[in-house]
Design a protein around this motif. Structure first.
Motif, PDB file in Angstrom:
ATOM      1  N   GLU A 178     -33.749  32.656 -43.279  1.00  9.42           N
ATOM      2  CA  GLU A 178     -34.044  33.348 -42.170  1.00  9.42           C
ATOM      3  C   GLU A 178     -32.948  32.677 -40.999  1.00  9.42           C
ATOM      4  OE1 GLU A 178     -35.071  37.595 -42.490  1.00  9.42           O
ATOM      5  OE2 GLU A 178     -33.520  36.431 -44.140  1.00  9.42           O
ATOM      6  N   LEU A 179     -33.788  31.262 -40.334  1.00  5.12           N
ATOM      7  CA  LEU A 179     -33.703  30.590 -39.936  1.00  5.12           C
ATOM      8  C   LEU A 179     -32.303  30.080 -40.112  1.00  5.12           C
ATOM      9  CD1 LEU A 179     -36.793  29.122 -38.196  1.00  5.12           C
ATOM     10  CD2 LEU A 179     -35.583  30.973 -37.330  1.00  5.12           C
ATOM     11  N   VAL A 180     -32.053  29.479 -41.268  1.00  2.00           N
ATOM     12  CA  VAL A 180     -30.467  29.058 -42.023  1.00  2.00           C
ATOM     13  C   VAL A 180     -29.691  29.381 -41.761  1.00  2.00           C
ATOM     14  CG1 VAL A 180     -29.659  27.790 -43.836  1.00  2.00           C
ATOM     15  CG2 VAL A 180     -31.617  26.917 -43.329  1.00  2.00           C
ATOM     16  N   ILE A 181     -29.771  30.842 -42.535  1.00  2.00           N
ATOM     17  CA  ILE A 181     -28.555  31.717 -42.443  1.00  2.00           C
ATOM     18  C   ILE A 181     -27.300  31.924 -41.580  1.00  2.00           C
ATOM     19  CG2 ILE A 181     -28.168  34.290 -43.343  1.00  2.00           C
ATOM     20  CD1 ILE A 181     -30.319  34.473 -45.630  1.00  2.00           C
ATOM     21  N   PRO A 182     -28.002  31.907 -40.423  1.00  2.00           N
ATOM     22  CA  PRO A 182     -27.182  32.174 -39.146  1.00  2.00           C
ATOM     23  C   PRO A 182     -26.263  31.421 -38.677  1.00  2.00           C
ATOM     24  CG  PRO A 182     -29.684  33.468 -38.371  1.00  2.00           C
ATOM     25  CD  PRO A 182     -29.366  32.424 -39.934  1.00  2.00           C
ATOM     26  N   VAL A 183     -26.368  30.359 -38.949  1.00  2.00           N
ATOM     27  CA  VAL A 183     -26.241  28.938 -38.892  1.00  2.00           C
ATOM     28  C   VAL A 183     -24.865  28.716 -39.709  1.00  2.00           C
ATOM     29  CG1 VAL A 183     -25.977  26.776 -38.851  1.00  2.00           C
ATOM     30  CG2 VAL A 183     -28.191  27.598 -38.154  1.00  2.00           C
ATOM     31  N   LEU A 184     -24.806  29.134 -40.856  1.00  2.00           N
ATOM     32  CA  LEU A 184     -23.787  28.917 -42.076  1.00  2.00           C
ATOM     33  C   LEU A 184     -23.175  29.916 -41.582  1.00  2.00           C
ATOM     34  CD1 LEU A 184     -26.282  28.749 -45.309  1.00  2.00           C
ATOM     35  CD2 LEU A 184     -25.238  27.480 -44.137  1.00  2.00           C
ATOM     36  N   THR A 185     -23.659  31.078 -41.233  1.00  2.00           N
ATOM     37  CA  THR A 185     -22.656  32.308 -40.995  1.00  2.00           C
ATOM     38  C   THR A 185     -22.358  32.121 -39.448  1.00  2.00           C
ATOM     39  OG1 THR A 185     -24.118  33.843 -40.097  1.00  2.00           O
ATOM     40  CG2 THR A 185     -23.499  33.783 -42.473  1.00  2.00           C
ATOM     41  N   GLY A 186     -22.459  31.711 -38.513  1.00  2.00           N
ATOM     42  CA  GLY A 186     -22.375  31.250 -37.262  1.00  2.00           C
ATOM     43  C   GLY A 186     -22.812  32.386 -36.224  1.00  2.00           C
ATOM     44  N   GLU A 187     -23.591  33.415 -36.643  1.00  2.00           N
ATOM     45  CA  GLU A 187     -24.256  34.143 -35.981  1.00  2.00           C
ATOM     46  C   GLU A 187     -24.885  33.782 -35.166  1.00  2.00           C
ATOM     47  OE1 GLU A 187     -25.207  37.751 -34.244  1.00  2.00           O
ATOM     48  OE2 GLU A 187     -23.512  36.708 -35.874  1.00  2.00           O
ATOM     49  N   TYR A 188     -25.364  32.179 -36.206  1.00  2.00           N
ATOM     50  CA  TYR A 188     -26.611  31.699 -34.580  1.00  2.00           C
ATOM     51  C   TYR A 188     -25.971  31.207 -32.689  1.00  2.00           C
ATOM     52  CZ  TYR A 188     -23.425  27.795 -34.088  1.00  2.00           C
ATOM     53  OH  TYR A 188     -22.593  26.623 -33.871  1.00  2.00           O
ATOM     54  N   GLU A 189     -24.207  31.761 -32.655  1.00  2.00           N
ATOM     55  CA  GLU A 189     -23.894  31.529 -31.077  1.00  2.00           C
ATOM     56  C   GLU A 189     -24.241  32.685 -30.944  1.00  2.00           C
ATOM     57  OE1 GLU A 189     -21.990  29.381 -30.371  1.00  2.00           O
ATOM     58  OE2 GLU A 189     -20.525  28.158 -31.538  1.00  2.00           O
ATOM     59  N   LYS A 190     -24.289  33.836 -31.153  1.00  2.00           N
ATOM     60  CA  LYS A 190     -25.261  34.645 -30.313  1.00  2.00           C
ATOM     61  C   LYS A 190     -26.614  34.630 -30.098  1.00  2.00           C
ATOM     62  CE  LYS A 190     -22.625  38.858 -32.495  1.00  2.00           C
ATOM     63  NZ  LYS A 190     -22.504  39.967 -32.814  1.00  2.00           N
ATOM     64  N   GLN A 191     -27.368  33.685 -30.922  1.00  2.00           N
ATOM     65  CA  GLN A 191     -28.066  33.624 -30.565  1.00  2.00           C
ATOM     66  C   GLN A 191     -28.878  32.856 -28.969  1.00  2.00           C
ATOM     67  OE1 GLN A 191     -30.278  32.531 -34.629  1.00  2.00           O
ATOM     68  NE2 GLN A 191     -31.206  34.514 -35.083  1.00  2.00           N
ATOM     69  N   ARG A 192     -28.175  31.858 -29.488  1.00  2.00           N
ATOM     70  CA  ARG A 192     -27.991  30.253 -28.441  1.00  2.00           C
ATOM     71  C   ARG A 192     -27.737  30.964 -27.121  1.00  2.00           C
ATOM     72  NH1 ARG A 192     -24.143  24.662 -30.007  1.00  2.00           N
ATOM     73  NH2 ARG A 192     -22.726  26.514 -29.471  1.00  2.00           N
ATOM     74  N   LEU A 193     -26.573  31.724 -27.124  1.00  2.00           N
ATOM     75  CA  LEU A 193     -26.605  32.976 -25.931  1.00  2.00           C
ATOM     76  C   LEU A 193     -27.146  33.436 -25.327  1.00  2.00           C
ATOM     77  CD1 LEU A 193     -22.593  33.471 -26.882  1.00  2.00           C
ATOM     78  CD2 LEU A 193     -23.196  31.588 -25.228  1.00  2.00           C
ATOM     79  N   LEU A 194     -27.851  34.359 -26.246  1.00  2.00           N
ATOM     80  CA  LEU A 194     -29.167  35.085 -26.112  1.00  2.00           C
ATOM     81  C   LEU A 194     -30.634  33.649 -25.001  1.00  2.00           C
ATOM     82  CD1 LEU A 194     -30.091  37.729 -28.265  1.00  2.00           C
ATOM     83  CD2 LEU A 194     -29.352  37.410 -25.822  1.00  2.00           C
ATOM     84  N   ILE A 195     -30.495  32.614 -26.264  1.00  2.00           N
ATOM     85  CA  ILE A 195     -31.632  31.697 -25.734  1.00  2.00           C
ATOM     86  C   ILE A 195     -30.796  30.890 -23.663  1.00  2.00           C
ATOM     87  CG2 ILE A 195     -32.084  28.819 -25.526  1.00  2.00           C
ATOM     88  CD1 ILE A 195     -32.048  29.639 -28.634  1.00  2.00           C
ATOM     89  N   LYS A 196     -29.602  30.350 -23.772  1.00  2.00           N
ATOM     90  CA  LYS A 196     -29.613  30.482 -22.831  1.00  2.00           C
ATOM     91  C   LYS A 196     -29.266  31.583 -21.412  1.00  2.00           C
ATOM     92  CE  LYS A 196     -25.126  28.069 -20.791  1.00  2.00           C
ATOM     93  NZ  LYS A 196     -23.887  27.074 -20.642  1.00  2.00           N
ATOM     94  N   LYS A 197     -29.129  32.198 -21.533  1.00  2.00           N
ATOM     95  CA  LYS A 197     -28.906  33.108 -20.827  1.00  2.00           C
ATOM     96  C   LYS A 197     -31.234  33.669 -20.483  1.00  2.00           C
ATOM     97  CE  LYS A 197     -28.143  38.169 -19.816  1.00  2.00           C
ATOM     98  NZ  LYS A 197     -27.778  40.334 -20.773  1.00  2.00           N
ATOM     99  N   TYR A 198     -31.863  33.474 -20.939  1.00  2.00           N
ATOM    100  CA  TYR A 198     -32.866  33.687 -20.732  1.00  2.00           C
ATOM    101  C   TYR A 198     -34.091  32.771 -20.593  1.00  2.00           C
ATOM    102  CZ  TYR A 198     -32.030  38.475 -22.310  1.00  2.00           C
ATOM    103  OH  TYR A 198     -32.046  40.541 -21.836  1.00  2.00           O
ATOM    104  N   SER A 199     -33.527  31.245 -20.377  1.00  2.00           N
ATOM    105  CA  SER A 199     -33.867  29.927 -20.487  1.00  2.00           C
ATOM    106  C   SER A 199     -34.497  30.311 -18.813  1.00  2.00           C
ATOM    107  CB  SER A 199     -33.176  29.066 -20.649  1.00  2.00           C
ATOM    108  OG  SER A 199     -31.928  29.068 -20.125  1.00  2.00           O
ATOM    109  N   VAL A 200     -35.309  29.111 -18.295  1.00  2.00           N
ATOM    110  CA  VAL A 200     -34.985  29.032 -16.933  1.00  2.00           C
ATOM    111  C   VAL A 200     -35.394  27.189 -16.868  1.00  2.00           C
ATOM    112  CG1 VAL A 200     -36.508  30.916 -16.387  1.00  2.00           C
ATOM    113  CG2 VAL A 200     -38.086  29.527 -17.330  1.00  2.00           C
ATOM    114  N   LYS A 201     -35.609  26.883 -15.904  1.00  2.00           N
ATOM    115  CA  LYS A 201     -35.603  25.552 -15.291  1.00  2.00           C
ATOM    116  C   LYS A 201     -37.214  25.205 -14.268  1.00  2.00           C
ATOM    117  CE  LYS A 201     -30.790  24.095 -14.854  1.00  2.00           C
ATOM    118  NZ  LYS A 201     -29.628  23.133 -13.998  1.00  2.00           N
TER     119      LYS A 201
END
Length: 238
Positions: A178-201
């Motif tokens: 379930e973690l590998v498939i988004p990387v294979l399909t390119g869907e991981y990009e949406k996840q990465r953007l959400l991580i960046k959006k909700y990250s804090v320093k």
């Protein structure tokens, strides 16, 4: 491009210390194999599961039973390690493949056990990736959150986990899938953007997530990764 992606997991049992000479060279034996085969398009095409009877311990030790639920009686009719490796190799089949596991412990164990038991390591499995290291790098996770257990990573990224089923080979392989498939399909990009959006320093300017993404995004990840209809692929992994 890979023909198939093989995501696997092993459960292990320690060698009986009474087998002193064996224990010096082989600390554990694989007692269960689980694997998922994914196409180049990111679709699950098959699953593999096998119980293995250990040679150097007559019983499954208590803490392994508590962890996995596997009991000694469950392995009574298990295959030999040699038979299991042959079955796994046949199941994988021909073509160009990449193997994924959560941590490198499965690769280390398979190589060590093949060597000790004088069984040829399947050459088709040489291209092996430690997804516990790769996935946080892809997702841009740094600091103390970068090296997570499979269960934590799944929960963090919104994958529903049944705690009663974890630490069984096929189930853990399915969660990793379930973690590998988004990387294979390119869907991981949406996840990465959400991580960046909700990250804090934090004070040290290290980027960390403020809380579980599944909570922040109302399970959007769980919906995304179970939809295997995406055709865009990340060429590095396809």
């Amino acid at each position: 491009m890979y023909d198939y992606h093989i995501i696997l997991d092993f459960e292990m049992n320690p060698v009986d210390k009474k087998n002193n000479e064996v224990y010096k060279l082989l600390r554990n034996e694989i007692i269960e194999m689980g694997a998922v085969k994914v196409s180049s398009e990111g679709k699950i095409v098959d699953k593999f599961s096998c119980m293995i009877k250990p040679e150097y311990n007559r019983k499954v030790v208590n803490y392994i039973t508590r962890l996995t639920g596997i009991k000694t009686i469950d392995l009574t009719d298990g295959k030999s390690f040699s038979e299991a490796v042959d079955d796994l190799k046949r199941w994988i089949g021909d073509g160009k493949i990449r193997v994924y596991s959560w941590s490198d412990s499965d690769l280390i164990q398979l190589k060590a056990e093949c060597m000790y038991k004088e069984i040829e390591f399947p050459q088709i499995m040489n291209d092996w990736q430690d997804f516990q290291i790769t996935y946080p790098e892809i997702m841009g996770i740094k600091g103390e959150k970068a090296l997570m257990s499979l269960e934590k990573a799944a929960e963090w990224y919104g994958v529903s986990v049944d705690k009663k089923k974890v630490h069984r080979a096929l189930y853990d392989a399915q969660i990793t899938t379930e973690l590998v498939i988004p990387v294979l399909t390119g869907e991981y990009e949406k996840q990465r953007l959400l991580i960046k959006k909700y990250s804090v320093k934090n004070k040290n300017e290290e980027i960390r997530l403020s809380s579980s993404l599944s909570e922040l995004c109302s399970n959007i990840f769980n919906e995304n990764i179970t939809d295997q209809g995406y055709s865009t692929r990340l060429e590095k992994y396809a």
